[in-house]
Design an enzyme around this catalytic site. Structure first.
Site, PDB file in Angstrom:
ATOM      1  N   GLU A 113       3.879 -11.765   1.949  1.00  0.00           N
ATOM      2  CA  GLU A 113       4.188 -10.917   0.831  1.00  0.00           C
ATOM      3  C   GLU A 113       5.175  -9.858   1.608  1.00  0.00           C
ATOM      4  O   GLU A 113       5.308  -9.679   2.999  1.00  0.00           O
ATOM      5  CB  GLU A 113       2.997 -10.147   0.479  1.00  0.00           C
ATOM      6  CG  GLU A 113       3.353  -8.991  -0.780  1.00  0.00           C
ATOM      7  CD  GLU A 113       3.955  -9.545  -2.016  1.00  0.00           C
ATOM      8  OE1 GLU A 113       5.302 -10.097  -1.803  1.00  0.00           O
ATOM      9  OE2 GLU A 113       3.548  -9.704  -3.046  1.00  0.00           O
ATOM     10  N   ASP A 117       1.199  -2.239  -1.739  1.00  0.00           N
ATOM     11  CA  ASP A 117       1.326  -1.062  -2.118  1.00  0.00           C
ATOM     12  C   ASP A 117       0.007  -0.802  -2.811  1.00  0.00           C
ATOM     13  O   ASP A 117      -0.981  -0.317  -2.349  1.00  0.00           O
ATOM     14  CB  ASP A 117       2.564  -0.899  -3.381  1.00  0.00           C
ATOM     15  CG  ASP A 117       2.520   0.584  -3.370  1.00  0.00           C
ATOM     16  OD1 ASP A 117       1.988   1.338  -3.105  1.00  0.00           O
ATOM     17  OD2 ASP A 117       3.751   0.836  -4.034  1.00  0.00           O
ATOM     18  N   ASP A 173      13.351  -4.554  -3.267  1.00  0.00           N
ATOM     19  CA  ASP A 173      14.483  -4.174  -4.136  1.00  0.00           C
ATOM     20  C   ASP A 173      14.071  -3.014  -5.182  1.00  0.00           C
ATOM     21  O   ASP A 173      13.063  -2.838  -5.252  1.00  0.00           O
ATOM     22  CB  ASP A 173      14.792  -5.373  -4.990  1.00  0.00           C
ATOM     23  CG  ASP A 173      13.793  -5.596  -6.073  1.00  0.00           C
ATOM     24  OD1 ASP A 173      13.847  -5.422  -7.264  1.00  0.00           O
ATOM     25  OD2 ASP A 173      12.702  -5.953  -5.693  1.00  0.00           O
ATOM     26  N   ARG A 179      18.090  -6.055  -1.772  1.00  0.00           N
ATOM     27  CA  ARG A 179      17.277  -6.904  -0.943  1.00  0.00           C
ATOM     28  C   ARG A 179      18.151  -7.415   0.288  1.00  0.00           C
ATOM     29  O   ARG A 179      17.380  -7.859   1.018  1.00  0.00           O
ATOM     30  CB  ARG A 179      17.073  -8.287  -1.832  1.00  0.00           C
ATOM     31  CG  ARG A 179      16.194  -7.906  -2.996  1.00  0.00           C
ATOM     32  CD  ARG A 179      15.781  -9.409  -3.907  1.00  0.00           C
ATOM     33  NE  ARG A 179      15.153  -9.143  -5.033  1.00  0.00           N
ATOM     34  CZ  ARG A 179      13.929  -8.940  -5.193  1.00  0.00           C
ATOM     35  NH1 ARG A 179      13.153  -9.028  -3.896  1.00  0.00           N
ATOM     36  NH2 ARG A 179      13.294  -8.958  -6.503  1.00  0.00           N
TER      37      ARG A 179
END
Length: 190
Positions: A113, A117, A173, A179
């Site tokens: 990943e 968060d 992003d 990105r």
């Protein structure tokens, strides 16, 4: 070893006006990928590993990690999961857009990943993959933002811990932009 970014470089990219200072360089990311790749190699020595990249953000990090895993039994697969939409905060609802192509029954799974968060998405995915009889499910994240956590979840392999900011670059992003940045940065607040 957990890496925490304490100092930022003062380099700014004028062509990306919405992006702040460089927090983590490409060189730092690749060095950390080598260390984590060695850890994964050691943990799953001689065993099957399915490395599952979470599209789209994890792709650059996944590419760095898999090059550093010395295991001939490594298979790559991808999932696309959404909980953000076009905003800067998680919606809290996880939606699987693309599921795995391979059967994971009895296999070791390493989820790759870009950032942990709130932890909601990865908590859901970890449970979802465990229900499919994976032998082990591990989480490897480029970035960890513990201040944003809404569920009790810790990644097994962490590239860097970052402060509470909206992070972009190296796959991460904002509304599908930034990105391509070869480093980690953050959006400036107006």
């Amino acid at each position: 070893m957990k890496w925490t970014i304490k100092e930022r470089t003062t380099k700014k990219m004028s062509e990306f006006k919405a992006v702040g200072e460089v927090m983590i360089t490409e060189e730092q990311i690749r060095a950390r990928a080598k260390e984590i790749g060695a850890q994964i190699t050691e943990e799953f020595k001689g065993e099957d590993i399915i490395v599952v990249g979470i599209l789209k953000g994890a792709l650059p990090w996944m590419a760095d990690i898999i090059k550093c895993i010395d295991n001939e039994n490594l298979i790559m697969d991808f999932m696309m999961v959404s909980s953000y939409g076009s905003g800067t905060k998680s919606s809290g609802q996880v939606r699987i857009v693309k599921d795995l192509d391979f059967v994971i029954d009895g296999k070791n799974v390493v989820i790759i990943e870009d950032i942990v968060d709130s932890g909601i998405t990865l908590n859901y995915l970890k449970g979802y993959l465990a229900q499919r009889n994976a032998k082990a499910v591990r989480i490897c994240t480029l970035l960890d933002k513990p201040t944003g956590r809404k569920v009790d979840l810790e990644a097994d392999y962490v590239g860097f811990e970052v402060p509470d900011a909206f992070i972009v670059g190296y796959g991460l992003d904002f509304d599908q932009r930034y990105r391509q940045l070869p480093y980690i940065s953050f959006l400036k607040q107006d």
